[in-house]
Design an enzyme around this catalytic site. Structure first.
Site, PDB file in Angstrom:
ATOM      1  N   LYS A   1       4.321  27.011  88.843  1.00  9.24           N
ATOM      2  CA  LYS A   1       4.353  27.557  90.213  1.00  9.24           C
ATOM      3  C   LYS A   1       4.832  29.013  90.158  1.00  9.24           C
ATOM      4  CE  LYS A   1       6.304  27.057  94.838  1.00  9.24           C
ATOM      5  NZ  LYS A   1       7.368  26.528  95.691  1.00  9.24           N
TER       6      LYS A   1
ATOM      7  N   GLY B   1       9.715  21.828 100.494  1.00  4.35           N
ATOM      8  CA  GLY B   1       8.941  22.130 101.708  1.00  4.35           C
ATOM      9  C   GLY B   1       7.542  21.523 101.686  1.00  4.35           C
TER      10      GLY B   1
ATOM     11  N   ASP C   1      11.982  35.313 103.532  1.00  2.00           N
ATOM     12  CA  ASP C   1      11.459  34.581 104.685  1.00  2.00           C
ATOM     13  C   ASP C   1      10.030  34.209 104.335  1.00  2.00           C
ATOM     14  OD1 ASP C   1      12.335  33.684 107.405  1.00  2.00           O
ATOM     15  OD2 ASP C   1      10.353  34.510 107.852  1.00  2.00           O
TER      16      ASP C   1
ATOM     17  N   GLY D   1      16.011  24.912  97.692  1.00  2.00           N
ATOM     18  CA  GLY D   1      14.757  25.095  96.943  1.00  2.00           C
ATOM     19  C   GLY D   1      14.524  26.569  96.643  1.00  2.00           C
TER      20      GLY D   1
ATOM     21  N   HIS E   1      20.065  29.680 102.779  1.00  2.00           N
ATOM     22  CA  HIS E   1      20.772  28.398 102.754  1.00  2.00           C
ATOM     23  C   HIS E   1      19.830  27.287 102.304  1.00  2.00           C
ATOM     24  CE1 HIS E   1      23.489  30.835 105.195  1.00  2.00           C
ATOM     25  NE2 HIS E   1      24.437  29.982 104.896  1.00  2.00           N
ATOM     26  N   ASN E   2      18.654  27.666 101.801  1.00  2.00           N
ATOM     27  CA  ASN E   2      17.664  26.676 101.366  1.00  2.00           C
ATOM     28  C   ASN E   2      17.791  26.477  99.845  1.00  2.00           C
ATOM     29  OD1 ASN E   2      15.212  25.664 100.260  1.00  2.00           O
ATOM     30  ND2 ASN E   2      14.110  26.233 102.121  1.00  2.00           N
TER      31      ASN E   2
ATOM     32  N   ARG F   1       6.025  33.631  96.188  1.00  2.93           N
ATOM     33  CA  ARG F   1       7.376  34.147  95.911  1.00  2.93           C
ATOM     34  C   ARG F   1       7.356  34.999  94.640  1.00  2.93           C
ATOM     35  NH1 ARG F   1       9.314  29.913  97.227  1.00  2.93           N
ATOM     36  NH2 ARG F   1       9.854  30.645  99.295  1.00  2.93           N
TER      37      ARG F   1
HETATM   38  P1  ITT Z   1      16.758  30.402 104.872  1.00  2.00           P
HETATM   39  O1  ITT Z   1      16.324  31.000 106.186  1.00  2.00           O
HETATM   40  O2  ITT Z   1      18.221  30.078 104.801  1.00  2.00           O
HETATM   41  O3  ITT Z   1      16.287  31.207 103.701  1.00  2.00           O
HETATM   42  P2  ITT Z   1      14.797  28.385 105.553  1.00  2.00           P
HETATM   43  O4  ITT Z   1      14.318  27.137 104.856  1.00  2.00           O
HETATM   44  O5  ITT Z   1      15.189  28.245 107.000  1.00  2.00           O
HETATM   45  O6  ITT Z   1      16.029  28.968 104.700  1.00  2.00           O
HETATM   46  P3  ITT Z   1      12.564  30.070 106.245  1.00  2.00           P
HETATM   47  O7  ITT Z   1      12.977  30.311 107.632  1.00  2.00           O
HETATM   48  O8  ITT Z   1      11.989  31.234 105.471  1.00  2.00           O
HETATM   49  O9  ITT Z   1      13.745  29.515 105.349  1.00  2.00           O
HETATM   50  O10 ITT Z   1      11.544  28.875 106.240  1.00  2.00           O
HETATM   51  C1  ITT Z   1      10.518  28.809 105.342  1.00  2.00           C
HETATM   52  C2  ITT Z   1      10.015  27.386 105.222  1.00  2.00           C
HETATM   53  O11 ITT Z   1       8.685  27.460 104.691  1.00  2.00           O
HETATM   54  C3  ITT Z   1      10.829  26.607 104.200  1.00  2.00           C
HETATM   55  O12 ITT Z   1      11.826  25.830 104.813  1.00  2.00           O
HETATM   56  C4  ITT Z   1       9.771  25.741 103.530  1.00  2.00           C
HETATM   57  O13 ITT Z   1       9.595  24.560 104.165  1.00  2.00           O
HETATM   58  C5  ITT Z   1       8.487  26.539 103.680  1.00  2.00           C
HETATM   59  N1  ITT Z   1       8.245  27.202 102.400  1.00  2.00           N
HETATM   60  C6  ITT Z   1       8.560  28.476 102.049  1.00  2.00           C
HETATM   61  N2  ITT Z   1       8.267  28.703 100.765  1.00  2.00           N
HETATM   62  C7  ITT Z   1       7.772  27.542 100.296  1.00  2.00           C
HETATM   63  C8  ITT Z   1       7.323  27.122  99.046  1.00  2.00           C
HETATM   64  O14 ITT Z   1       7.344  27.915  97.988  1.00  2.00           O
HETATM   65  N3  ITT Z   1       6.890  25.886  98.930  1.00  2.00           N
HETATM   66  C9  ITT Z   1       6.889  25.043  99.967  1.00  2.00           C
HETATM   67  N4  ITT Z   1       7.310  25.341 101.173  1.00  2.00           N
HETATM   68  C10 ITT Z   1       7.751  26.583 101.346  1.00  2.00           C
END
Ligand code: ITT
Length: 199
Positions: free
Chosen positions: A175, A153, A69, A12, A9-10, A181
């Site tokens: 990136k 993030g 994740d 980004g 649900h993110n 990723r």
């Molecule tokens: P979903 O569970 O729906 O996928 P979420 O944002 O809650 O969305 P996570 O629990 O995996 O996902 O949280 C990971 C967090 O880590 C995310 O919200 C970002 O803030 C940070 N993060 C992950 N990958 C990143 C990236 O490439 N650049 C910057 N921050 C990142």
């Protein structure tokens, strides 16, 4: 075209994973678009939480589902925020606040910066097959103040080793060439299970 659910649900992540998947010619739909619920992330590590999200989406949609994740692990904070990276931003998902919190907690330990890394765990759940998992990471250090408006993030406060631009300053394709990723994604591609879905 084979349909695949991005179990996130993110926005980004949806943007970055859709960019990485585009060359494969899959029909990508996000969990948000399908109105799928967000399962609770109760595992103790990234791979476990990726599995929970992928399997919940595959079960609810009866389609292959790919979950991510990920998180920011700061050495000077004993690996925090780590699997709690999203939760550190609070209910409003305010990452300016989350970045300030990292900076402030380092300050409480007498540190102005710290080594750290991003981790990305990917899980691909295919109905009636075993879930496949892959992990990528990228090392670097924290910077303060945050720099750049790209990405999402914690990107503006992360400088990868050997780079002069933070992830927040880098163009998306730069990136993608080196991120946690992209590295996890490369392992997923090498495994062949995803390309097998396209045939
Ligand atoms: P979903 O569970 O729906 O996928 P979420 O944002 O809650 O969305 P996570 O629990 O995996 O996902 O949280 C990971 C967090 O880590 C995310 O919200 C970002 O803030 C940070 N993060 C992950 N990958 C990143 C990236 O490439 N650049 C910057 N921050 C990142």
């Amino acid at each position: 075209m084979t349909k695949i659910v991005l179990a996130t649900h993110n926005p980004g992540k949806v943007r970055e994973i859709a960019d990485l998947l585009r060359p494969l010619g899959l029909d990508v739909v996000s969990a948000g678009e399908l109105g799928l619920p967000e399962p609770e992330e109760t595992a103790k590590d990234f791979l476990g939480n990726a599995c929970i999200k992928a399997e919940a989406a595959a079960q609810a949609s009866n389609l292959p589902a790919l979950a991510d994740d990920s998180g920011f692990c700061v050495d000077g904070l004993n690996g925090d925020p780590g699997i709690y990276s999203a939760r550190w931003a609070g209910p409003d998902k305010d990452f300016s606040y989350a970045m300030s919190r990292v900076h402030e907690e380092l300050g409480l330990k007498g540190l102005s910066e710290s080594r750290g890394h991003f981790v990305c765990a990917l899980a691909l759940a295919i109905p009636s097959a075993e879930t496949r998992m892959f992990e990528g990471r990228v090392s670097g250090k924290t910077v303060w103040p945050p720099r750049g408006g790209h990405g999402f993030g914690y990107d503006p406060m992360f400088l990868a080793d050997g780079q002069t631009q933070t992830f927040g300053e880098m163009a998306p394709q730069d990136k993608h060439a080196m991120s946690h990723r992209a590295r996890a994604f490369q392992l997923l591609l090498e495994d062949g299970v995803l390309t097998g879905l396209v045939r």
